[in-house]
Design a protein around this motif. Structure first.
Motif, short mmCIF file in Angstrom:
data_model
loop_
_atom_site.label_atom_id
_atom_site.label_comp_id
_atom_site.label_asym_id
_atom_site.label_seq_id
_atom_site.Cartn_x
_atom_site.Cartn_y
_atom_site.Cartn_z
N LYS A 1 0.85 -1.19 0.00
CA LYS A 1 0.00 0.00 0.00
C LYS A 1 0.89 1.25 0.00
O LYS A 1 0.92 2.01 0.96
N PRO A 2 1.63 1.49 -1.09
CA PRO A 2 2.55 2.64 -1.09
C PRO A 2 1.79 3.96 -0.97
O PRO A 2 0.79 4.18 -1.66
N ASP A 3 2.27 4.82 -0.05
CA ASP A 3 1.72 6.17 0.17
C ASP A 3 0.25 6.15 0.58
O ASP A 3 -0.46 7.15 0.42
N LEU A 4 -0.21 5.03 1.13
CA LEU A 4 -1.60 4.93 1.60
C LEU A 4 -1.61 4.63 3.09
O LEU A 4 -0.68 4.02 3.62
N VAL A 5 -2.67 5.07 3.76
CA VAL A 5 -2.83 4.81 5.18
C VAL A 5 -4.26 4.35 5.46
O VAL A 5 -5.17 4.54 4.64
N LYS A 6 -4.46 3.79 6.63
CA LYS A 6 -5.76 3.28 7.02
C LYS A 6 -6.57 4.30 7.81
O LYS A 6 -7.80 4.33 7.77
N ALA A 7 -5.86 5.15 8.56
CA ALA A 7 -6.55 6.12 9.40
C ALA A 7 -5.57 7.23 9.78
O ALA A 7 -4.36 7.14 9.52
N VAL A 8 -6.12 8.27 10.35
CA VAL A 8 -5.33 9.36 10.90
C VAL A 8 -5.77 9.54 12.35
O VAL A 8 -6.96 9.72 12.63
N PHE A 9 -4.82 9.47 13.28
CA PHE A 9 -5.11 9.68 14.69
C PHE A 9 -4.95 11.16 15.01
O PHE A 9 -3.98 11.79 14.59
N VAL A 10 -5.88 11.69 15.81
CA VAL A 10 -5.83 13.09 16.24
C VAL A 10 -5.80 13.11 17.77
O VAL A 10 -6.64 12.48 18.42
N SER A 11 -4.83 13.82 18.32
CA SER A 11 -4.70 13.95 19.77
C SER A 11 -5.12 15.35 20.20
O SER A 11 -4.58 16.35 19.71
N ASN A 12 -6.09 15.43 21.08
CA ASN A 12 -6.56 16.72 21.58
C ASN A 12 -5.63 17.25 22.66
O ASN A 12 -4.91 16.50 23.31
N THR A 13 -5.71 18.55 22.89
CA THR A 13 -4.93 19.17 23.95
C THR A 13 -5.40 18.64 25.31
O THR A 13 -6.59 18.56 25.58
N GLY A 14 -4.46 18.24 26.15
CA GLY A 14 -4.80 17.69 27.46
C GLY A 14 -4.30 16.27 27.59
O GLY A 14 -3.58 15.74 26.72
N GLY A 15 -4.68 15.62 28.69
CA GLY A 15 -4.23 14.27 28.98
C GLY A 15 -5.05 13.22 28.26
O GLY A 15 -5.97 13.54 27.49
N PRO A 16 -4.75 11.94 28.53
CA PRO A 16 -5.48 10.85 27.87
C PRO A 16 -6.99 10.87 28.12
O PRO A 16 -7.76 10.42 27.26
N GLU A 17 -7.43 11.37 29.28
CA GLU A 17 -8.86 11.41 29.57
C GLU A 17 -9.44 12.80 29.37
O GLU A 17 -10.52 12.94 28.79
N SER A 18 -8.75 13.84 29.82
CA SER A 18 -9.30 15.19 29.71
C SER A 18 -9.40 15.66 28.27
O SER A 18 -10.29 16.44 27.92
#
Length: 486
Positions: free
Chosen positions: A253-270
């Motif tokens: 799968k050259p130059d292809l991805v399955k998903a994009v993860f987005v991390s919000n400002t703050g900790g793992p729960e907040s």
């Protein structure tokens, strides 16, 4: 668990703490103003230690059940939350092809049915979030279910999770550690991979072992560079980590991805609390690309709170009979104490003691029992919950293998349990003290039963009817409602 009867537990704890402080302060002021009656009340505790211990044991029953219910709810909520955080780490939203389920939380099958899309879309997503202050990380990833065989130990893992990401953009999604040191996917050379601890246990693998990694009809032979720990990687089970470019080569799968993860400002729960705002901001960018964002972690954390509430609801439902029995026991204890001291109380009234003074005497004695019994009840409730957790952990471990239950009790739960126990007992003690203070002085001195009063009989009959009607209304409300705890 965050709500009780629709009320946030944190706010409920503050209200109950204020009521508890006000109630005990009122009793304290009465004690300062009437020190003689305070001493008369508490002296019985020292005179009869055996009976005092029995009263404390009976009084703590309700508090113990309430504390155990809260501790069980906190434990189950924390267990589900831990699974979600272990699976997603710092990732709060998952962007994938539109119309495809993108949930990657614990207990799902990942995104094996998702469509791939160009890796360059990640830059457009990153640009859409810049300057918002809502997002602190964006990374393209590939998550696939694969099979792995350790060629050294000949052990197989048919359902491991392959997680691959861009090493540079993954820096904002938590550290990958090995033997206490931080490592990176950029450290991997061609043909090298990381295994997490669960995968290493399943394969009986160690650093330096050779693996055969199978994805669909393709496979590669790789070497284990290190055994690592990482909260993320879309799995809380067996996982294999490698760089994005190597995964693209393995899967063709050259130059292809399955998903994009987005991390919000703050900790793992907040950070999950910002999911709604982040998704709204991304929507104009994602729609033309045929993508959509999924608030995976927020849903998982809400499910954790609901699971904790469900367990607490079950516990309190079955324990409500014991709580009611404990309240009735407290009332009967003080009625029996009054009956035993009837002659003494009659003489006290004859020499000028008022009914209010008798009420205060019993109230001081009851409060002394109450504050001690509630504290012991909370401790016993927490201990009972811990024992239940050990039993459940053993049962779930046998049924689901690696499923782990994490014991947890929040300070607010302890405050609420103690406050409810003290306030309920205080109300019962006050009512019973008022009730026993009503006596015929002559009959009390002679230790004879009070003469019957027609008005009292009528009042008891009315109270009985009102109690039955109120119980019926509560039963109808309980049957018609969904759940008192959310």
């Amino acid at each position: 668990m965050t709500k009780l009867f629709g009320i946030p537990v944190d706010e409920l704890a503050v209200v109950l703490l204020v009521l508890l402080t006000a109630g005990l302060a009122a009793v304290g002021l009465l004690a300062l103003r009437n020190r003689v009656f305070f001493r008369m009340g508490v002296r019985n505790i020292r005179r009869r230690p055996g009976r005092s211990a029995l009263i404390v044991v009976g009084s703590m029953l309700g508090t113990a059940i309430i504390a155990a219910a809260f501790a069980t709810g906190d434990t189950m909520g924390r267990t589900v939350r831990s699974s979600a955080i272990s699976a997603l780490g710092q990732a709060d939203e998952v962007v994938a092809a539109k119309g495809v389920a993108t949930a990657l939380a614990a207990g799902t099958e990942g995104t094996t049915a998702s469509r791939y899309f160009p890796e360059s879309y990640a830059e457009k997503i990153r640009a859409a979030t810049q300057g918002s202050g809502l997002v602190d990380g964006v990374t393209p990833v590939i998550v696939e279910t694969i099979a792995v065989q350790d060629l050294s130990t000949r052990q197989n893992e048919p359902r491991a999770t392959l997680f691959a990401a861009d090493p540079e953009s993954l820096k904002g999604f938590g550290d990958i550690t090995s033997d206490g040191k931080t490592v990176s996917l950029a450290d991997l050379k061609a043909g090298e991979v990381y295994l997490n601890k669960d995968a290493a246990n399943e394969l009986d693998a160690q650093a330096g072992d050779s693996l055969r990694v199978l994805a669909g009809t393709d496979f590669i032979t790789a070497k284990v560079k290190a055994i690592v720990s990482y909260d993320g990687g879309a799995t809380d089970d067996s996982g294999l980590l490698l760089s994005l470019s190597e995964a693209q080569r393995l899967l063709n799968k050259p130059d292809l991805v399955k998903a994009v993860f987005v991390s919000n400002t703050g900790g793992p729960e907040s950070g999950a609390k910002l999911s709604g705002q982040v998704i709204d901001r991304l929507q104009p960018t994602l729609s033309p690309l045929g993508l959509e964002a999924d608030n995976t972690k927020q849903d998982a954390l809400e499910a954790a709170d609901k699971a904790g509430g469900t367990f607490m609801s079950m516990f309190t439902t079955f324990g409500s009979f014991s709580i009611a029995a404990g309240i009735l026991l407290i009332f009967l204890i003080f009625v029996m104490l009054a009956a035993e001291r009837r002659g003494e109380l009659g003489i006290a009234r004859a020499v000028g003691t008022r009914r209010g003074h008798l009420v205060q005497t019993f109230l001081f004695e009851g409060v002394a029992y109450d504050v001690i019994a509630a504290a012991i009840g909370v401790l016993i409730g927490v201990a009972v919950a811990y024992g239940m957790v050990l039993v459940m952990a053993s049962a779930f471990g046998q049924a689901f293998g690696d499923f782990q239950i994490s014991y947890s009790v929040k300070p607010t739960s302890l405050v609420v349990s103690y406050a409810i126990g003290v306030l309920v007992t205080l109300a019962v003690v006050a009512f019973s003290a008022w009730r026993v203070s009503r006596m015929n002085i002559t009959s009390a001195i002679r230790d004879l039963p009070d003469p019957p009063v027609e008005k009292e009989r009528r009042r008891r009959w009315i109270l009985g009817v009102v109690g039955v009607l109120l119980g019926g209304l509560l039963a109808v409300s309980g049957v018609g409602g969904e759940d008192a705890v959310v």
